[in-house]
Enzyme design. Structure first.
Site, PDB file in Angstrom:
ATOM      1  CD  GLU A 125      -2.636  -1.579   2.354  1.00 32.80           C
ATOM      2  OE1 GLU A 125      -3.622  -2.330   2.292  1.00 32.80           O
ATOM      3  OE2 GLU A 125      -2.160  -1.177   3.434  1.00 32.80           O
ATOM      4  CG  ASP A 135      -3.145  -4.758   8.038  1.00 35.84           C
ATOM      5  OD1 ASP A 135      -2.432  -3.864   7.547  1.00 35.84           O
ATOM      6  OD2 ASP A 135      -4.197  -5.154   7.519  1.00 35.84           O
ATOM      7  CG  HIS A 154       0.493  -0.901   7.710  1.00 37.97           C
ATOM      8  ND1 HIS A 154       0.470  -0.060   6.610  1.00 37.97           N
ATOM      9  CD2 HIS A 154      -0.526  -1.786   7.522  1.00 37.97           C
ATOM     10  CE1 HIS A 154      -0.523  -0.416   5.798  1.00 37.97           C
ATOM     11  NE2 HIS A 154      -1.136  -1.455   6.337  1.00 37.97           N
TER      12      HIS A 154
END
Length: 589
Positions: free
Chosen positions: A337, A361, A527
């Site tokens: 991401e 995550d 994260h």
């Protein structure tokens, strides 16, 4: 990308001729040689080569010799310096004045000559001039003819050198954004001022369409692609898992086969974008062959790409691993991401350990009570106080399976310590799940495995705060194994096509570490970057060189090593860290 900075060793000496200097020449130079040998024998660069040291041509007693040393270091590509002495020297004349070099000074603890006096004097000069340096002073007095390095001194020399080499290695490199902001994630709003002023890095950007252009126009090594597909058919496609999508979203076999070819090509192309590929110049693509000199990067993926094309999970997982179809090699740093803040935390960990990094995550805190409620069973052992579920669709390195071994225990190792059986074990432990097409409409394949328990790990995260700047969070702990039946129930409550690492932090009386819930509750973003080993003390040293305060950690106070000037900012270490970082400011500003 394989030219590494060197560490310069500066032997300083009392400049008075006629008996004083002459009596100290051999001793001082021997100390410098001992430090150089210590570093080169213990520290390695990312490619496995020893960290090189450069020693000044002569001892340094006056400013002319300082200047000659500085000129040599510039020619030799030095990126950090360590000054060593066993005696009094002229502080401001003999100190390292380069504002961009991380600096340390070892003052020999001996009674015959006042090395400790010089150490105190030159550290004061460094503080007064705004050039912070780390002070190293052995606990026990040594004899003048003793050129050994005591254990406590060696520990600080290596900690400084490890962090300083990481800082110097980053300088002048790039962070490559492929795509832009992913789903509004703040970490993927890449801040060029931070990279330039704090890390000495530049930012490069490539639109995702460049991947498609290179595919359509054949701008990739066809021979490598054939080799990569053969490897993928041997090690990955046989481990393709059952498709958990609804019937109307299941791709046909032909579509899945096409997706496999697509993601393999994408892996090759993204690597070429980061570091270049001389093979492309042979093919007539000179510009594309150059690459972006990227030491780290990020792939936006969601949603514009993944709504349309296969996701980046295979690419991110393989590049972040220590192996692929070309064999065992150094892991890349590629953030899911395009979360550059987490990508930089991964880069810090990689440069300090030379091993691959986990991107996850920080998904869920499971309390013992919640686990008992939903499973009817109790957490035990190291997991008994609760667990944090680390899980992510993308850049969770396959090294994180824990199938590598160190002293018979699960580990994640530098690539030169990994053997072929360990590679095959990591691959065998990994399933490739057809992507969840509710999330990833374009398909693709997500890696799926469960990390072995018992690995010491350190989770970190860089956050940017308006008005404050960057801060670093650190949590040392362990991967843990839980009852398989508990894992099954908890895992099936989230996306079970992704890899799982169960994590427990080391608890302490610090507010953010009083219990596992507090760690989760104080974490600054969605994260975390996870490194093998307890490296919190090295991260703190690295952060202090970069003037990034640490807002949360569970490292013992006696292990913390920061520049000596930090002592002038108050007796409470963390508050002093904030004040010192704000006062001195980023080193490249």
């Amino acid at each position: 990308m394989k030219t590494y900075p060197k560490i310069g060793i500066r032997p300083t000496i009392d400049g008075r001729q006629g008996g004083v200097r002459e009596s100290l020449e051999e001793k001082t130079m021997n100390l410098a040689k001992a430090v150089a040998n210590l570093i080169s024998s213990n520290l390695k660069n990312g490619d496995g080569s020893p960290v090189e040291c450069v020693i000044a041509d002569t001892t340094i007693g006056r400013v002319g010799e300082s200047a000659a040393c500085a000129a040599k270091f510039e020619r030799e590509g030095v990126g950090a310096t360590i000054t060593v002495t066993s005696c009094w020297c002229y502080g401001s004349e003999t100190m390292d004045m380069n504002p961009h070099y991380p600096k340390a000074v070892w003052g020999f603890n001996g009674t015959e000559r006042p090395g400790a006096v010089y150490l105190a004097a030159v550290l004061a000069a460094h503080a007064q001039k705004g050039l912070p340096a780390f002070g190293i002073y052995g606990r026990d007095v040594q004899d003048l003819d003793d050129n050994t390095i005591p254990d406590d001194v060696a520990e600080k020399l290596l900690r400084f050198a490890r962090a300083a080499q990481a800082v110097a290695t980053m300088r002048g490199k790039s962070y490559l954004s492929i795509g832009s902001v992913s789903m509004g994630i703040a970490g993927s709003i890449v801040n060029p001022d931070f990279f330039q002023e704090y890390l000495g890095m530049r930012n490069e950007q490539v639109e995702s369409v460049e991947i498609l252009r290179r595919m359509e126009e054949g701008i990739y090594d066809k021979e490598e692609f054939a080799r990569a597909m053969a490897w993928t058919k041997k090690y990955c496609i046989p481990n393709e898992a059952a498709d958990l999508n609804r019937t109307d979203k299941v791709k046909s076999r032909a579509e899945k086969d096409a997706d496999w070819e697509f993601v393999v090509k994408m892996t090759i192309i993204i690597r070429d974008l980061m570091t270049g590929n001389p093979k492309l110049e042979e093919m007539g693509f000179k510009e594309e062959a150059i690459g972006h000199n990227a030491i780290a990067g990020g792939f936006q993926g969601q949603r514009q790409w993944t709504d349309y094309k296969p996701n980046g999970d295979f690419t991110e997982a393989l590049l972040c691993s220590s192996f692929d179809w070309n064999g065992i090699r150094e892991a890349y740093v590629l953030a899911t991401e395009n979360d550059a803040c987490n990508g930089i935390a991964m880069l810090f960990g990689h440069l300090l350990t030379n091993s691959s990094q986990i991107f996850s995550d920080v998904r869920t805190y499971w309390s013992p009570e919640a686990v008992k409620r939903v499973t009817g069973k109790e957490l035990t052992g190291m997991a008994s106080n609760g667990i944090i579920h680390l899980i992510n669709s993308g850049a969770t390195t396959l090294d994180a399976t824990g199938k590598q071994r160190k002293d018979g225990k699960p580990a994640m190792k530098p690539f030169w310590e990994i053997n072929e059986k360990e590679v095959e074990d990591c691959l065998a432990a990994t399933n490739w799940c057809p992507a969840n097409r509710d999330y990833f409409r374009g398909g693709g394949f997500s890696s799926n495995f469960l990390s072995e328990g018992g690995m010491p790990v350190t989770m970190s995260r860089l956050n940017l705060v308006k008005g404050l700047g960057p801060v670093l969070q650190i949590a040392e702990g362990w991967t843990v194994e839980i009852d398989p039946e508990i894992h099954k129930v908890l895992n099936e409550r989230t996306d079970q096509t992704w890899p799982t690492t169960w994590f427990v932090p080391r608890l302490s009386d610090k507010p953010a570490f009083r219990d596992v819930y507090s760690v989760m509750n104080n974490w600054g973003a969605n994260h975390g970057a996870i490194s093998y080993g307890h490296i919190g003390q090295d991260l703190i040293t690295l952060a202090s060189i970069l003037r990034i305060p640490v807002c949360m950690h569970n490292v013992d106070d006696e292990k913390i090593f920061r520049p000596a000037a930090w002592n002038a900012f108050g007796m409470e270490k963390e508050g002093a860290d904030y004040r010192a970082c704000a006062t001195f400011g980023p080193i490249y500003k």
